[in-house]
Write a protein that holds these residues in place. Sequence first.
Motif, PDB file in Angstrom:
ATOM      1  N   THR A  79      -2.358   6.961   1.397  1.00 54.62           N
ATOM      2  CA  THR A  79      -0.946   6.687   1.205  1.00 54.62           C
ATOM      3  C   THR A  79      -0.655   6.742  -0.284  1.00 54.62           C
ATOM      4  O   THR A  79      -1.374   6.153  -1.072  1.00 54.62           O
ATOM      5  CB  THR A  79      -0.584   5.281   1.743  1.00 54.62           C
ATOM      6  OG1 THR A  79      -0.879   5.251   3.126  1.00 54.62           O
ATOM      7  CG2 THR A  79       0.881   4.969   1.535  1.00 54.62           C
ATOM      8  N   HIS A 134      -5.056   1.629   4.356  1.00 53.77           N
ATOM      9  CA  HIS A 134      -4.077   2.715   4.357  1.00 53.77           C
ATOM     10  C   HIS A 134      -4.406   3.743   3.295  1.00 53.77           C
ATOM     11  O   HIS A 134      -3.529   4.238   2.608  1.00 53.77           O
ATOM     12  CB  HIS A 134      -2.669   2.145   4.138  1.00 53.77           C
ATOM     13  CG  HIS A 134      -2.222   1.250   5.238  1.00 53.77           C
ATOM     14  ND1 HIS A 134      -1.803   1.725   6.453  1.00 53.77           N
ATOM     15  CD2 HIS A 134      -2.158  -0.102   5.318  1.00 53.77           C
ATOM     16  CE1 HIS A 134      -1.484   0.700   7.237  1.00 53.77           C
ATOM     17  NE2 HIS A 134      -1.698  -0.411   6.568  1.00 53.77           N
ATOM     18  N   SER A 135      -5.676   4.077   3.164  1.00 53.78           N
ATOM     19  CA  SER A 135      -6.051   5.070   2.159  1.00 53.78           C
ATOM     20  C   SER A 135      -5.370   6.390   2.487  1.00 53.78           C
ATOM     21  O   SER A 135      -5.113   6.718   3.634  1.00 53.78           O
ATOM     22  CB  SER A 135      -7.566   5.239   2.121  1.00 53.78           C
ATOM     23  OG  SER A 135      -8.035   5.738   3.348  1.00 53.78           O
ATOM     24  N   VAL A 164      -4.330  -2.502   1.551  1.00 52.14           N
ATOM     25  CA  VAL A 164      -4.215  -1.229   0.851  1.00 52.14           C
ATOM     26  C   VAL A 164      -5.385  -0.330   1.206  1.00 52.14           C
ATOM     27  O   VAL A 164      -5.217   0.860   1.440  1.00 52.14           O
ATOM     28  CB  VAL A 164      -4.133  -1.468  -0.683  1.00 52.14           C
ATOM     29  CG1 VAL A 164      -4.247  -0.156  -1.442  1.00 52.14           C
ATOM     30  CG2 VAL A 164      -2.833  -2.185  -1.031  1.00 52.14           C
ATOM     31  N   THR A 165      -6.590  -0.892   1.284  1.00 51.71           N
ATOM     32  CA  THR A 165      -7.750  -0.061   1.612  1.00 51.71           C
ATOM     33  C   THR A 165      -7.675   0.478   3.033  1.00 51.71           C
ATOM     34  O   THR A 165      -8.211   1.537   3.317  1.00 51.71           O
ATOM     35  CB  THR A 165      -9.071  -0.838   1.415  1.00 51.71           C
ATOM     36  OG1 THR A 165      -9.079  -1.977   2.257  1.00 51.71           O
ATOM     37  CG2 THR A 165      -9.253  -1.261  -0.030  1.00 51.71           C
ATOM     38  N   PHE A 218       1.157   5.962  -3.835  1.00 50.81           N
ATOM     39  CA  PHE A 218       1.764   4.810  -4.478  1.00 50.81           C
ATOM     40  C   PHE A 218       2.645   5.306  -5.608  1.00 50.81           C
ATOM     41  O   PHE A 218       2.178   6.021  -6.488  1.00 50.81           O
ATOM     42  CB  PHE A 218       0.696   3.868  -5.052  1.00 50.81           C
ATOM     43  CG  PHE A 218      -0.045   3.112  -4.002  1.00 50.81           C
ATOM     44  CD1 PHE A 218       0.328   1.818  -3.671  1.00 50.81           C
ATOM     45  CD2 PHE A 218      -1.112   3.684  -3.333  1.00 50.81           C
ATOM     46  CE1 PHE A 218      -0.352   1.118  -2.698  1.00 50.81           C
ATOM     47  CE2 PHE A 218      -1.798   2.993  -2.355  1.00 50.81           C
ATOM     48  CZ  PHE A 218      -1.417   1.706  -2.034  1.00 50.81           C
ATOM     49  N   PRO A 256       4.048   2.119   4.964  1.00 49.19           N
ATOM     50  CA  PRO A 256       4.006   3.109   3.884  1.00 49.19           C
ATOM     51  C   PRO A 256       5.370   3.680   3.494  1.00 49.19           C
ATOM     52  O   PRO A 256       5.615   3.890   2.300  1.00 49.19           O
ATOM     53  CB  PRO A 256       3.059   4.182   4.423  1.00 49.19           C
ATOM     54  CG  PRO A 256       2.124   3.404   5.310  1.00 49.19           C
ATOM     55  CD  PRO A 256       3.016   2.377   5.986  1.00 49.19           C
ATOM     56  N   GLY A 304       1.619  -6.783  -1.859  1.00 50.95           N
ATOM     57  CA  GLY A 304       0.709  -6.364  -0.810  1.00 50.95           C
ATOM     58  C   GLY A 304      -0.671  -6.922  -1.073  1.00 50.95           C
ATOM     59  O   GLY A 304      -0.983  -7.364  -2.169  1.00 50.95           O
ATOM     60  N   GLU A 309       3.806  -7.874   2.019  1.00 50.49           N
ATOM     61  CA  GLU A 309       2.846  -7.093   2.818  1.00 50.49           C
ATOM     62  C   GLU A 309       3.341  -5.655   2.992  1.00 50.49           C
ATOM     63  O   GLU A 309       3.273  -5.066   4.064  1.00 50.49           O
ATOM     64  CB  GLU A 309       2.572  -7.763   4.162  1.00 50.49           C
ATOM     65  CG  GLU A 309       1.957  -9.149   4.046  1.00 50.49           C
ATOM     66  CD  GLU A 309       0.583  -9.176   3.377  1.00 50.49           C
ATOM     67  OE1 GLU A 309      -0.068  -8.124   3.260  1.00 50.49           O
ATOM     68  OE2 GLU A 309       0.166 -10.266   2.971  1.00 50.49           O
ATOM     69  N   LEU A 344       6.871   1.419   0.964  1.00 52.72           N
ATOM     70  CA  LEU A 344       6.203   1.599  -0.327  1.00 52.72           C
ATOM     71  C   LEU A 344       6.763   2.822  -1.051  1.00 52.72           C
ATOM     72  O   LEU A 344       7.126   2.756  -2.227  1.00 52.72           O
ATOM     73  CB  LEU A 344       4.695   1.737  -0.119  1.00 52.72           C
ATOM     74  CG  LEU A 344       3.834   1.856  -1.348  1.00 52.72           C
ATOM     75  CD1 LEU A 344       3.945   0.614  -2.208  1.00 52.72           C
ATOM     76  CD2 LEU A 344       2.383   2.080  -0.943  1.00 52.72           C
ATOM     77  N   GLN A 351       2.154  -2.908   2.211  1.00 53.81           N
ATOM     78  CA  GLN A 351       1.169  -1.898   2.634  1.00 53.81           C
ATOM     79  C   GLN A 351       1.224  -1.644   4.141  1.00 53.81           C
ATOM     80  O   GLN A 351       0.743  -0.626   4.603  1.00 53.81           O
ATOM     81  CB  GLN A 351      -0.253  -2.305   2.218  1.00 53.81           C
ATOM     82  CG  GLN A 351      -0.916  -3.336   3.077  1.00 53.81           C
ATOM     83  CD  GLN A 351      -0.462  -4.771   2.818  1.00 53.81           C
ATOM     84  OE1 GLN A 351       0.256  -5.037   1.857  1.00 53.81           O
ATOM     85  NE2 GLN A 351      -0.880  -5.693   3.652  1.00 53.81           N
ATOM     86  N   GLU A 352       1.825  -2.534   4.892  1.00 58.18           N
ATOM     87  CA  GLU A 352       1.940  -2.363   6.351  1.00 58.18           C
ATOM     88  C   GLU A 352       3.016  -1.359   6.741  1.00 58.18           C
ATOM     89  O   GLU A 352       3.136  -1.004   7.913  1.00 58.18           O
ATOM     90  CB  GLU A 352       2.218  -3.714   7.021  1.00 58.18           C
ATOM     91  CG  GLU A 352       1.085  -4.704   6.881  1.00 58.18           C
ATOM     92  CD  GLU A 352      -0.208  -4.222   7.516  1.00 58.18           C
ATOM     93  OE1 GLU A 352      -0.160  -3.561   8.578  1.00 58.18           O
ATOM     94  OE2 GLU A 352      -1.276  -4.500   6.936  1.00 58.18           O
TER      95      GLU A 352
END
Length: 112
Positions: A98, A95-96, A92-93, A100, A65, A87, A60, A68, A62-63
Motif C-alpha cells: 500500500t 498491508h504491505s 501497516v505490515t 503512503f 488504504p 495507525g 487505525e 490513507l 491502515q485498515e
Amino acid sequence: MQEFGKRHHEQVAYIRMDKDEEMKQSFSNSGYNINRMIRDIEVRMGFKLIPGKTLIILDEIQECPPALTSLKYFCEEAREHHIIAVGSLPGVTQHSGTGFPVGKAPNEHPPH
C-alpha cells in the motif's frame, strides 16, 4: 488525539477505520472526491465540518488504504481541513504494497 482536538478545536470528528464499516465504504467508493468525503463525514458525524475549527481524526487508518491515500488529496485540495491520521505499525505490515503519501508538509512551498 481526542484530548488535543478538544483543547485546540471547536469540534472533533473521530473515525475508527477498524470499526466503522460505513466510513470504510465511503472512502473506498469516493473516487478521492474530497467534497464527497467531507459530506460523508458530516453525515456520519451529524454536524458540519468547519474548516480550521474541526479536527478530523482517522484512527487505525491502515485498515482502509483508500483513506490513507486520500490524505494526499486533502493536502492538495482541502488544506483548510485539519486532519490527524494514526495507525499501528503491526497493521501497516499487514498491508504491505500500500502506498503512503509522503512529502506533503502543510506549509511547504515549491522551489523557485
